[in-house]
Design a protein around this motif. Sequence first.
Motif, mmCIF file in Angstrom:
data_model
loop_
_atom_site.group_PDB
_atom_site.id
_atom_site.type_symbol
_atom_site.label_atom_id
_atom_site.label_comp_id
_atom_site.label_asym_id
_atom_site.label_seq_id
_atom_site.Cartn_x
_atom_site.Cartn_y
_atom_site.Cartn_z
ATOM 1 N N ASP A 31 17.297 -21.857 41.519
ATOM 2 C CA ASP A 31 16.949 -23.357 41.640
ATOM 3 C C ASP A 31 16.551 -23.804 40.238
ATOM 4 O O ASP A 31 15.709 -24.483 39.935
ATOM 5 C CB ASP A 31 15.276 -23.079 42.395
ATOM 6 C CG ASP A 31 15.750 -23.077 43.797
ATOM 7 O OD1 ASP A 31 15.914 -23.929 44.313
ATOM 8 O OD2 ASP A 31 15.722 -21.850 44.301
ATOM 9 N N THR A 68 21.025 -24.586 47.688
ATOM 10 C CA THR A 68 20.088 -23.666 47.564
ATOM 11 C C THR A 68 19.363 -23.244 49.054
ATOM 12 O O THR A 68 18.827 -22.268 49.301
ATOM 13 C CB THR A 68 18.921 -23.994 46.653
ATOM 14 O OG1 THR A 68 18.527 -25.098 47.000
ATOM 15 C CG2 THR A 68 19.460 -24.170 45.306
ATOM 16 N N GLY A 96 22.603 -26.912 43.835
ATOM 17 C CA GLY A 96 22.530 -27.991 44.850
ATOM 18 C C GLY A 96 23.630 -28.549 45.358
ATOM 19 O O GLY A 96 24.671 -28.215 44.786
ATOM 20 N N ARG A 199 12.470 -34.008 45.957
ATOM 21 C CA ARG A 199 13.541 -33.463 45.464
ATOM 22 C C ARG A 199 14.145 -34.596 44.102
ATOM 23 O O ARG A 199 14.384 -35.505 44.350
ATOM 24 C CB ARG A 199 14.749 -33.001 46.212
ATOM 25 C CG ARG A 199 14.396 -31.835 47.042
ATOM 26 C CD ARG A 199 14.678 -30.434 46.453
ATOM 27 N NE ARG A 199 15.974 -29.999 45.843
ATOM 28 C CZ ARG A 199 16.691 -29.431 46.861
ATOM 29 N NH1 ARG A 199 16.532 -28.958 48.020
ATOM 30 N NH2 ARG A 199 17.948 -29.211 46.396
ATOM 31 N N SER A 203 20.517 -33.446 47.024
ATOM 32 C CA SER A 203 20.287 -32.579 47.906
ATOM 33 C C SER A 203 20.498 -32.839 49.244
ATOM 34 O O SER A 203 20.094 -33.907 49.923
ATOM 35 C CB SER A 203 18.665 -32.415 47.834
ATOM 36 O OG SER A 203 18.220 -31.403 49.040
ATOM 37 N N GLN A 239 14.885 -28.905 43.125
ATOM 38 C CA GLN A 239 15.277 -27.871 44.000
ATOM 39 C C GLN A 239 14.102 -27.497 45.098
ATOM 40 O O GLN A 239 13.019 -27.750 44.942
ATOM 41 C CB GLN A 239 16.267 -26.559 43.623
ATOM 42 C CG GLN A 239 17.187 -27.041 42.654
ATOM 43 C CD GLN A 239 18.529 -26.820 42.744
ATOM 44 O OE1 GLN A 239 18.908 -25.774 43.600
ATOM 45 N NE2 GLN A 239 19.462 -27.432 42.161
#
Length: 380
Positions: A31, A68, A96, A199, A203, A239
């Motif tokens: 991450d 992730t 990501g 985030r 994502s 993340q």
Amino acid sequence: MKLQRNGRTKALAIGAVALVSTLSLSACGSDNNSTSSSSTASGSAPAAAPAAIACAAKQAPMLGAGSTAQGTAIDVWKTTFGAACSGSTLNYNGVGSGAGVQQFNQGKVTFAGSDAALKPAEVDASKAVCPGGQGVDLPMVGGLVSIIFNVDGVKHLVLDGPTIAKIFDSQITKWNDPAIVALNPGATLPAADIQAFHRSDDSGTTQNLTAYLAKTSGGAWSYPAAKTWAGKGGQSAAQSAGVSAQVKSVKNSIGYAELSYAQSNNLDSASIATGASKPVDATAANAATTIGTAQVVGTGNDLALNLDYATKTEGAYPIVLVTYEIACDKGNKAETLDTLKSFLTYTISDAGQAAIGDKGYVPLPKTVASKVQALIPTLA
């Protein structure tokens, strides 16, 4: 092209093999956007292993990158697969979904992981690295997006689409707002400011959440579903691990992350009022009910799914996600094609799906898995 197999299928016994680990994934995957960790098909022997994995006749190291959300699943799979097929290593960077798709379309990785299906422009770009073909979406990891919270004195929280939208768009700013109180009769909600986290990176998790909000908020969420966060206010974190860490450490906070992150961080998840007879808890079984009704909307070899975020079915958790592995349907690199097909054949198998069932994931129902199983041997 037929899936090539070696002369014998290697059996796996529990604890039989341990490989040397380089930079292995943590329990929740990598991450860090700027210096993303990587993992190889290595690590301690799995606690449970399938009876057999068909290794490629021509084994090779592979590179993958992206989501992730599927980091822990990849960690489980690479360990088992690497133990069976010692010549087939996987190095996966959890950077990501957006960055993973970008790396795939730049020809840097064998496959990408994404929590959202390819957009038309991304499909067009993939044709440059898939001679004679294009990138296709292969559903591989089922999951759900938990609305995680850390509210002083509150262990059980009910929210709905309009309320979640208003919280993450700074239209509701206090925990004792009448809209939240109405959904939680009898709860003692503090008169505290809401600290909302979203985030900071592009994502697929964000896209699935915002797709839910766009369908269910009654107009309170005025933005389109997208990987890039558009809501007003709030604080950002990198993340899913970053969002989870912030919610865990900041009182009276709220965020969103996959169930595996909620579980590993011991965070509470809100139940969702969907219009069913009672609010639906964030559990794998309830998410499977929703994923099982998904329809394939991709064309040709593409298996992109349409998820019913607005479901009112009893016991159906609505904020679900399916993470795809993205590969070329034609034009894959010859040196890694056999290993890619061998790996994907394992991950979509009953054994591969069962292996991630206790890690906060939702094993894909047969209605979805069978389509992927039929497509993988045709990759060329």
